[in-house]
Scaffold this motif. Sequence first.
Motif, PDB file in Angstrom:
ATOM      1  N   PRO A  23       0.822  -1.220   0.000  1.00 36.89           N
ATOM      2  CA  PRO A  23       0.000   0.000   0.000  1.00 36.89           C
ATOM      3  C   PRO A  23       0.853   1.266   0.000  1.00 36.89           C
ATOM      4  CG  PRO A  23      -0.771  -1.567   1.643  1.00 36.89           C
ATOM      5  CD  PRO A  23       0.558  -2.072   1.166  1.00 36.89           C
ATOM      6  N   ALA A  24       0.510   2.193  -0.913  1.00 31.54           N
ATOM      7  CA  ALA A  24       1.170   3.492  -0.964  1.00 31.54           C
ATOM      8  C   ALA A  24       0.235   4.599  -0.519  1.00 31.54           C
ATOM      9  CB  ALA A  24       1.672   3.768  -2.378  1.00 31.54           C
ATOM     10  N   LEU A  25      -1.045   4.474  -0.858  1.00 37.14           N
ATOM     11  CA  LEU A  25      -2.079   5.394  -0.387  1.00 37.14           C
ATOM     12  C   LEU A  25      -3.220   4.568   0.181  1.00 37.14           C
ATOM     13  CD1 LEU A  25      -2.285   7.978  -3.335  1.00 37.14           C
ATOM     14  CD2 LEU A  25      -1.060   8.246  -1.167  1.00 37.14           C
ATOM     15  N   ALA A  26      -3.774   5.025   1.301  1.00 43.02           N
ATOM     16  CA  ALA A  26      -4.834   4.269   1.967  1.00 43.02           C
ATOM     17  C   ALA A  26      -5.959   5.222   2.376  1.00 43.02           C
ATOM     18  CB  ALA A  26      -4.291   3.523   3.176  1.00 43.02           C
ATOM     19  N   GLY A  27      -6.776   5.604   1.395  1.00 44.95           N
ATOM     20  CA  GLY A  27      -7.951   6.417   1.690  1.00 44.95           C
ATOM     21  C   GLY A  27      -7.691   7.898   1.844  1.00 44.95           C
ATOM     22  N   VAL A  28      -6.757   8.446   1.073  1.00 40.57           N
ATOM     23  CA  VAL A  28      -6.399   9.862   1.204  1.00 40.57           C
ATOM     24  C   VAL A  28      -7.427  10.741   0.478  1.00 40.57           C
ATOM     25  CG1 VAL A  28      -4.699  11.633   0.642  1.00 40.57           C
ATOM     26  CG2 VAL A  28      -3.953   9.369   1.415  1.00 40.57           C
ATOM     27  N   ARG A  44       9.961  10.270   4.452  1.00 43.26           N
ATOM     28  CA  ARG A  44      10.210   9.567   3.194  1.00 43.26           C
ATOM     29  C   ARG A  44       9.455   8.233   3.197  1.00 43.26           C
ATOM     30  NH1 ARG A  44      15.322  11.962   4.167  1.00 43.26           N
ATOM     31  NH2 ARG A  44      16.046  13.260   2.438  1.00 43.26           N
ATOM     32  N   GLY A  45       8.850   7.904   2.041  1.00 40.47           N
ATOM     33  CA  GLY A  45       8.097   6.669   1.944  1.00 40.47           C
ATOM     34  C   GLY A  45       6.674   6.759   2.441  1.00 40.47           C
ATOM     35  N   SER A  46       6.193   7.970   2.733  1.00 43.74           N
ATOM     36  CA  SER A  46       4.839   8.116   3.284  1.00 43.74           C
ATOM     37  C   SER A  46       3.757   8.182   2.219  1.00 43.74           C
ATOM     38  CB  SER A  46       4.771   9.374   4.163  1.00 43.74           C
ATOM     39  OG  SER A  46       5.090  10.536   3.403  1.00 43.74           O
ATOM     40  N   GLY A  47       4.137   8.228   0.936  1.00 43.29           N
ATOM     41  CA  GLY A  47       3.139   8.268  -0.138  1.00 43.29           C
ATOM     42  C   GLY A  47       3.005   9.601  -0.833  1.00 43.29           C
ATOM     43  N   LYS A  48       3.906  10.534  -0.549  1.00 47.80           N
ATOM     44  CA  LYS A  48       3.779  11.880  -1.115  1.00 47.80           C
ATOM     45  C   LYS A  48       3.878  11.873  -2.647  1.00 47.80           C
ATOM     46  CE  LYS A  48       7.278  13.630   1.179  1.00 47.80           C
ATOM     47  NZ  LYS A  48       7.739  12.387   1.839  1.00 47.80           N
ATOM     48  N   THR A  49       4.906  11.215  -3.172  1.00 44.96           N
ATOM     49  CA  THR A  49       5.082  11.187  -4.625  1.00 44.96           C
ATOM     50  C   THR A  49       3.916  10.482  -5.296  1.00 44.96           C
ATOM     51  OG1 THR A  49       7.497  11.274  -4.499  1.00 44.96           O
ATOM     52  CG2 THR A  49       6.544  10.366  -6.512  1.00 44.96           C
ATOM     53  N   THR A  50       3.465   9.374  -4.727  1.00 43.46           N
ATOM     54  CA  THR A  50       2.328   8.650  -5.297  1.00 43.46           C
ATOM     55  C   THR A  50       1.098   9.538  -5.324  1.00 43.46           C
ATOM     56  OG1 THR A  50       3.202   6.553  -4.482  1.00 43.46           O
ATOM     57  CG2 THR A  50       0.874   6.602  -5.084  1.00 43.46           C
ATOM     58  N   LEU A  51       0.859  10.301  -4.260  1.00 49.03           N
ATOM     59  CA  LEU A  51      -0.290  11.198  -4.226  1.00 49.03           C
ATOM     60  C   LEU A  51      -0.193  12.250  -5.329  1.00 49.03           C
ATOM     61  CD1 LEU A  51      -2.877  12.263  -2.983  1.00 49.03           C
ATOM     62  CD2 LEU A  51      -1.488  13.550  -1.334  1.00 49.03           C
ATOM     63  N   LEU A  52       0.974  12.876  -5.480  1.00 53.00           N
ATOM     64  CA  LEU A  52       1.128  13.886  -6.528  1.00 53.00           C
ATOM     65  C   LEU A  52       0.929  13.281  -7.916  1.00 53.00           C
ATOM     66  CD1 LEU A  52       2.157  15.705  -4.221  1.00 53.00           C
ATOM     67  CD2 LEU A  52       3.889  16.573  -5.799  1.00 53.00           C
ATOM     68  N   ARG A  53       1.427  12.067  -8.126  1.00 56.40           N
ATOM     69  CA  ARG A  53       1.258  11.414  -9.423  1.00 56.40           C
ATOM     70  C   ARG A  53      -0.211  11.101  -9.697  1.00 56.40           C
ATOM     71  NH1 ARG A  53       5.620   9.596 -12.183  1.00 56.40           N
ATOM     72  NH2 ARG A  53       4.322   8.005 -13.173  1.00 56.40           N
ATOM     73  N   CYS A  54      -0.944  10.729  -8.674  1.00 58.14           N
ATOM     74  CA  CYS A  54      -2.381  10.491  -8.851  1.00 58.14           C
ATOM     75  C   CYS A  54      -3.140  11.797  -9.100  1.00 58.14           C
ATOM     76  CB  CYS A  54      -2.956   9.781  -7.622  1.00 58.14           C
ATOM     77  SG  CYS A  54      -2.453   8.055  -7.430  1.00 58.14           S
ATOM     78  N   LEU A  55      -2.815  12.834  -8.360  1.00 59.71           N
ATOM     79  CA  LEU A  55      -3.489  14.124  -8.542  1.00 59.71           C
ATOM     80  C   LEU A  55      -3.235  14.702  -9.920  1.00 59.71           C
ATOM     81  CD1 LEU A  55      -2.801  15.871  -5.096  1.00 59.71           C
ATOM     82  CD2 LEU A  55      -4.893  14.701  -5.827  1.00 59.71           C
ATOM     83  N   THR A 215      -0.699  22.901   5.096  1.00 61.08           N
ATOM     84  CA  THR A 215       0.024  21.636   5.062  1.00 61.08           C
ATOM     85  C   THR A 215      -0.927  20.457   5.226  1.00 61.08           C
ATOM     86  OG1 THR A 215       1.962  22.691   6.066  1.00 61.08           O
ATOM     87  CG2 THR A 215       1.883  20.297   6.109  1.00 61.08           C
ATOM     88  N   ALA A 216      -0.754  19.433   4.398  1.00 58.57           N
ATOM     89  CA  ALA A 216      -1.436  18.149   4.573  1.00 58.57           C
ATOM     90  C   ALA A 216      -0.364  17.118   4.880  1.00 58.57           C
ATOM     91  CB  ALA A 216      -2.208  17.774   3.311  1.00 58.57           C
ATOM     92  N   VAL A 217      -0.568  16.307   5.899  1.00 59.88           N
ATOM     93  CA  VAL A 217       0.469  15.407   6.389  1.00 59.88           C
ATOM     94  C   VAL A 217       0.101  13.957   6.088  1.00 59.88           C
ATOM     95  CG1 VAL A 217       1.837  14.725   8.388  1.00 59.88           C
ATOM     96  CG2 VAL A 217       0.917  17.046   8.239  1.00 59.88           C
ATOM     97  N   LEU A 218       1.063  13.210   5.527  1.00 57.76           N
ATOM     98  CA  LEU A 218       0.895  11.787   5.268  1.00 57.76           C
ATOM     99  C   LEU A 218       1.859  10.975   6.126  1.00 57.76           C
ATOM    100  CD1 LEU A 218       0.675  11.522   1.347  1.00 57.76           C
ATOM    101  CD2 LEU A 218      -1.190  11.778   2.989  1.00 57.76           C
ATOM    102  N   VAL A 219       1.376   9.863   6.612  1.00 54.57           N
ATOM    103  CA  VAL A 219       2.210   8.869   7.287  1.00 54.57           C
ATOM    104  C   VAL A 219       1.712   7.500   6.836  1.00 54.57           C
ATOM    105  CG1 VAL A 219       2.860   7.809   9.478  1.00 54.57           C
ATOM    106  CG2 VAL A 219       2.742  10.288   9.299  1.00 54.57           C
ATOM    107  N   ASP A 220       2.605   6.696   6.267  1.00 52.93           N
ATOM    108  CA  ASP A 220       2.253   5.353   5.812  1.00 52.93           C
ATOM    109  C   ASP A 220       1.027   5.359   4.903  1.00 52.93           C
ATOM    110  OD1 ASP A 220       4.384   4.283   7.236  1.00 52.93           O
ATOM    111  OD2 ASP A 220       3.169   3.945   9.039  1.00 52.93           O
ATOM    112  N   GLY A 221       0.969   6.343   4.017  1.00 53.81           N
ATOM    113  CA  GLY A 221      -0.107   6.400   3.030  1.00 53.81           C
ATOM    114  C   GLY A 221      -1.429   6.925   3.531  1.00 53.81           C
ATOM    115  N   ARG A 222      -1.476   7.377   4.768  1.00 55.89           N
ATOM    116  CA  ARG A 222      -2.711   7.903   5.341  1.00 55.89           C
ATOM    117  C   ARG A 222      -2.526   9.365   5.723  1.00 55.89           C
ATOM    118  NH1 ARG A 222      -6.235   3.813   6.639  1.00 55.89           N
ATOM    119  NH2 ARG A 222      -5.339   1.704   6.628  1.00 55.89           N
ATOM    120  N   ARG A 223      -3.585  10.130   5.615  1.00 56.81           N
ATOM    121  CA  ARG A 223      -3.534  11.522   6.047  1.00 56.81           C
ATOM    122  C   ARG A 223      -3.772  11.588   7.550  1.00 56.81           C
ATOM    123  NH1 ARG A 223      -6.745  16.791   3.601  1.00 56.81           N
ATOM    124  NH2 ARG A 223      -5.593  18.308   4.878  1.00 56.81           N
ATOM    125  N   VAL A 224      -2.898  12.306   8.246  1.00 53.98           N
ATOM    126  CA  VAL A 224      -2.986  12.425   9.694  1.00 53.98           C
ATOM    127  C   VAL A 224      -2.947  13.900  10.070  1.00 53.98           C
ATOM    128  CG1 VAL A 224      -1.895  10.181  10.053  1.00 53.98           C
ATOM    129  CG2 VAL A 224      -0.480  12.240  10.015  1.00 53.98           C
TER     130      VAL A 224
END
Length: 242
Positions: A23-28, A44-55, A215-224
Amino acid sequence: MVAPPDNDVIWARALHHAHNGSPALAGVSLGVRKGEVLAVCGPRGSGKTTLLRCLSGQTLADEGEVWFDGSPVHTLPPLQRERLRRDHFAWIGPEPGLVPELTAWENTALPLLLRGTSRRSAKATALEWLERLDIGHLARHRPHALNQAQRQRTTAARALAATPGVLFADEPTASLHRSDHAHLLRTVLAAARSHRVTVVLATHDPEVAALADRTAVLVDGRRVTSLTDTAPEGRAECSLSV
């Protein structure tokens, strides 16, 4: 399918995505207002790049929705997503990614030329943006003759010259010395704000995140809402304005 809020130029709902089963994103979910600078922050590894690529339509999420300016990105066929990226989005990555055979001004003008802008007009716009980023005197140099910071400035000029609706910046200062970080980002963000360009900026650096409006914060693919209790020891944290 739920329509996005009227004031959000980019809106995502319940994005899920996995890389090779991991899992890279989990319900963001998030929204970005027109002209806003949003920092997507996290280790690093929290899903930031994956989120930008999806957006930005580069990657289709496994589940969820992405909307741009009231239109669904997630249902567009590949050719239309490519046109959307060409005409409305721009991207700055951690590495410059310039065409080695082209000069700095030609690299900067390339998106405009691909849209059908005349060479004369595209060159004038490219030179203007290179001047704004303090490298106008290097306009005729090819990438091999530029240092890393100058190549990254050229990449930023290329992104801004296209006057995108949204500029996606994925760790844009990662390859630079710390002394170049703030200067490049302040210049880019000032130019973006003056032209009402929406910016989605991925970073793990609190000093970079502090330059954003929100700021939007991601940890392990989730927004916190906080990294205080979730970030592993020794990993960089970002200052929050959630």
